[in-house]
Scaffold this motif. Sequence first.
Motif, PDB file in Angstrom:
ATOM      1  N   THR A  12      46.236  34.667  42.029  1.00 54.48           N
ATOM      2  CA  THR A  12      45.297  35.786  41.942  1.00 54.48           C
ATOM      3  C   THR A  12      45.911  37.034  42.565  1.00 54.48           C
ATOM      4  O   THR A  12      45.814  38.126  42.018  1.00 54.48           O
ATOM      5  CB  THR A  12      43.981  35.440  42.664  1.00 54.48           C
ATOM      6  OG1 THR A  12      43.398  34.314  42.043  1.00 54.48           O
ATOM      7  CG2 THR A  12      43.001  36.590  42.638  1.00 54.48           C
ATOM      8  N   ALA A  15      48.709  38.565  40.370  1.00 51.78           N
ATOM      9  CA  ALA A  15      48.169  39.350  39.252  1.00 51.78           C
ATOM     10  C   ALA A  15      47.733  40.729  39.737  1.00 51.78           C
ATOM     11  O   ALA A  15      47.972  41.739  39.062  1.00 51.78           O
ATOM     12  CB  ALA A  15      47.002  38.606  38.604  1.00 51.78           C
ATOM     13  N   ASP A  16      47.114  40.800  40.919  1.00 47.37           N
ATOM     14  CA  ASP A  16      46.693  42.096  41.462  1.00 47.37           C
ATOM     15  C   ASP A  16      47.901  42.955  41.844  1.00 47.37           C
ATOM     16  O   ASP A  16      47.890  44.173  41.653  1.00 47.37           O
ATOM     17  CB  ASP A  16      45.769  41.911  42.661  1.00 47.37           C
ATOM     18  CG  ASP A  16      44.361  41.495  42.254  1.00 47.37           C
ATOM     19  OD1 ASP A  16      44.032  41.601  41.055  1.00 47.37           O
ATOM     20  OD2 ASP A  16      43.595  41.064  43.140  1.00 47.37           O
ATOM     21  N   TYR A  17      48.946  42.332  42.401  1.00 50.39           N
ATOM     22  CA  TYR A  17      50.165  43.084  42.714  1.00 50.39           C
ATOM     23  C   TYR A  17      50.816  43.622  41.448  1.00 50.39           C
ATOM     24  O   TYR A  17      51.317  44.749  41.421  1.00 50.39           O
ATOM     25  CB  TYR A  17      51.170  42.220  43.481  1.00 50.39           C
ATOM     26  CG  TYR A  17      50.839  42.051  44.941  1.00 50.39           C
ATOM     27  CD1 TYR A  17      50.609  43.161  45.756  1.00 50.39           C
ATOM     28  CD2 TYR A  17      50.766  40.792  45.516  1.00 50.39           C
ATOM     29  CE1 TYR A  17      50.314  43.006  47.106  1.00 50.39           C
ATOM     30  CE2 TYR A  17      50.474  40.627  46.862  1.00 50.39           C
ATOM     31  CZ  TYR A  17      50.249  41.740  47.649  1.00 50.39           C
ATOM     32  OH  TYR A  17      49.954  41.586  48.981  1.00 50.39           O
ATOM     33  N   LEU A  18      50.804  42.827  40.375  1.00 54.05           N
ATOM     34  CA  LEU A  18      51.371  43.272  39.101  1.00 54.05           C
ATOM     35  C   LEU A  18      50.592  44.462  38.553  1.00 54.05           C
ATOM     36  O   LEU A  18      51.180  45.448  38.099  1.00 54.05           O
ATOM     37  CB  LEU A  18      51.391  42.119  38.092  1.00 54.05           C
ATOM     38  CG  LEU A  18      51.958  42.455  36.714  1.00 54.05           C
ATOM     39  CD1 LEU A  18      53.404  42.914  36.816  1.00 54.05           C
ATOM     40  CD2 LEU A  18      51.849  41.251  35.796  1.00 54.05           C
ATOM     41  N   ARG A  19      49.252  44.381  38.615  1.00 51.01           N
ATOM     42  CA  ARG A  19      48.428  45.510  38.165  1.00 51.01           C
ATOM     43  C   ARG A  19      48.711  46.761  38.999  1.00 51.01           C
ATOM     44  O   ARG A  19      48.770  47.873  38.481  1.00 51.01           O
ATOM     45  CB  ARG A  19      46.947  45.147  38.227  1.00 51.01           C
ATOM     46  CG  ARG A  19      46.487  44.255  37.089  1.00 51.01           C
ATOM     47  CD  ARG A  19      44.986  44.074  37.094  1.00 51.01           C
ATOM     48  NE  ARG A  19      44.534  43.036  37.991  1.00 51.01           N
ATOM     49  CZ  ARG A  19      44.519  41.738  37.705  1.00 51.01           C
ATOM     50  NH1 ARG A  19      44.919  41.323  36.522  1.00 51.01           N
ATOM     51  NH2 ARG A  19      44.092  40.852  38.571  1.00 51.01           N
ATOM     52  N   THR A  20      48.909  46.568  40.307  1.00 50.15           N
ATOM     53  CA  THR A  20      49.233  47.698  41.186  1.00 50.15           C
ATOM     54  C   THR A  20      50.559  48.329  40.779  1.00 50.15           C
ATOM     55  O   THR A  20      50.663  49.554  40.654  1.00 50.15           O
ATOM     56  CB  THR A  20      49.294  47.233  42.657  1.00 50.15           C
ATOM     57  OG1 THR A  20      48.002  46.751  43.039  1.00 50.15           O
ATOM     58  CG2 THR A  20      49.724  48.354  43.581  1.00 50.15           C
ATOM     59  N   LEU A  22      52.161  48.161  37.871  1.00 49.30           N
ATOM     60  CA  LEU A  22      52.059  48.815  36.568  1.00 49.30           C
ATOM     61  C   LEU A  22      51.289  50.133  36.663  1.00 49.30           C
ATOM     62  O   LEU A  22      51.669  51.134  36.046  1.00 49.30           O
ATOM     63  CB  LEU A  22      51.396  47.882  35.552  1.00 49.30           C
ATOM     64  CG  LEU A  22      52.220  46.657  35.142  1.00 49.30           C
ATOM     65  CD1 LEU A  22      51.393  45.728  34.257  1.00 49.30           C
ATOM     66  CD2 LEU A  22      53.491  47.076  34.444  1.00 49.30           C
ATOM     67  N   GLY A  23      50.217  50.132  37.442  1.00 54.65           N
ATOM     68  CA  GLY A  23      49.432  51.350  37.623  1.00 54.65           C
ATOM     69  C   GLY A  23      50.229  52.444  38.308  1.00 54.65           C
ATOM     70  O   GLY A  23      50.156  53.619  37.924  1.00 54.65           O
ATOM     71  N   PHE A  53      45.708  53.177  42.868  1.00 55.04           N
ATOM     72  CA  PHE A  53      46.542  51.976  42.798  1.00 55.04           C
ATOM     73  C   PHE A  53      47.166  51.635  44.148  1.00 55.04           C
ATOM     74  O   PHE A  53      47.373  50.456  44.454  1.00 55.04           O
ATOM     75  CB  PHE A  53      47.600  52.118  41.702  1.00 55.04           C
ATOM     76  CG  PHE A  53      47.010  51.969  40.330  1.00 55.04           C
ATOM     77  CD1 PHE A  53      46.543  50.742  39.890  1.00 55.04           C
ATOM     78  CD2 PHE A  53      46.885  53.064  39.492  1.00 55.04           C
ATOM     79  CE1 PHE A  53      45.964  50.604  38.637  1.00 55.04           C
ATOM     80  CE2 PHE A  53      46.308  52.940  38.233  1.00 55.04           C
ATOM     81  CZ  PHE A  53      45.853  51.699  37.806  1.00 55.04           C
ATOM     82  N   LEU A  56      44.433  49.774  45.819  1.00 52.82           N
ATOM     83  CA  LEU A  56      44.362  48.412  45.280  1.00 52.82           C
ATOM     84  C   LEU A  56      45.448  47.527  45.882  1.00 52.82           C
ATOM     85  O   LEU A  56      45.192  46.386  46.270  1.00 52.82           O
ATOM     86  CB  LEU A  56      44.471  48.427  43.756  1.00 52.82           C
ATOM     87  CG  LEU A  56      44.533  47.065  43.063  1.00 52.82           C
ATOM     88  CD1 LEU A  56      43.250  46.285  43.274  1.00 52.82           C
ATOM     89  CD2 LEU A  56      44.823  47.224  41.581  1.00 52.82           C
ATOM     90  N   THR A  60      44.854  44.273  48.239  1.00 58.09           N
ATOM     91  CA  THR A  60      45.428  42.982  47.879  1.00 58.09           C
ATOM     92  C   THR A  60      46.245  42.423  49.037  1.00 58.09           C
ATOM     93  O   THR A  60      46.175  41.227  49.334  1.00 58.09           O
ATOM     94  CB  THR A  60      46.285  43.111  46.606  1.00 58.09           C
ATOM     95  OG1 THR A  60      45.459  43.630  45.559  1.00 58.09           O
ATOM     96  CG2 THR A  60      46.853  41.778  46.186  1.00 58.09           C
TER      97      THR A  60
END
Length: 163
Positions: A12, A15-20, A22-23, A53, A56, A60
């Motif tokens: 989990t 996935a949040d680090y990846l979204r960060t 990418l953002g 981001f 976020l 995380t």
Amino acid sequence: MTAPASRYPPETLKADYLRTALGLAATAGPLALAGGQAHPLVAVPLAAGAALFIWLGGRTLLRGRVRYLLLPDGLAVEGGLFAGLLAWDRITDVKLRYYAVKKDRSGGWMQLTLRAGRRRHSIESQLTGFDGIAARVAALVVERNLPVDETTRENFMSLGHYM
């Protein structure tokens, strides 16, 4: 007897680090490429997005450090900015919300929010041991006859905790 410590699973958090990442690439990247020459109508929204981001990513990071212990006298929060004990006898407000990702209401998550005086703490359903914590909170609502809204009641019932 206490339950094992509950934590957010690494998948989990990844996935949040990846979204960060990418953002930040989509917002701070263009700002960096512009080298301070971006027009304010472009720079301000990109900077605001980058700040979001960064927040976020920080959130995380904190979630990865925190762990929860279900104790007889409360829910212990360890390893975060808001470490301490949420004592069962001090909880005054409980909310359980479901956030859907898709129109058919699938793929979502739940967020349990506990309020004790001025202190408020939220836990998401990705947490290992979330069901045990939710069960204890549902029992607390019944034991102390705490007022909950209809949405919270229905969400507890969807987890199998009847009130």
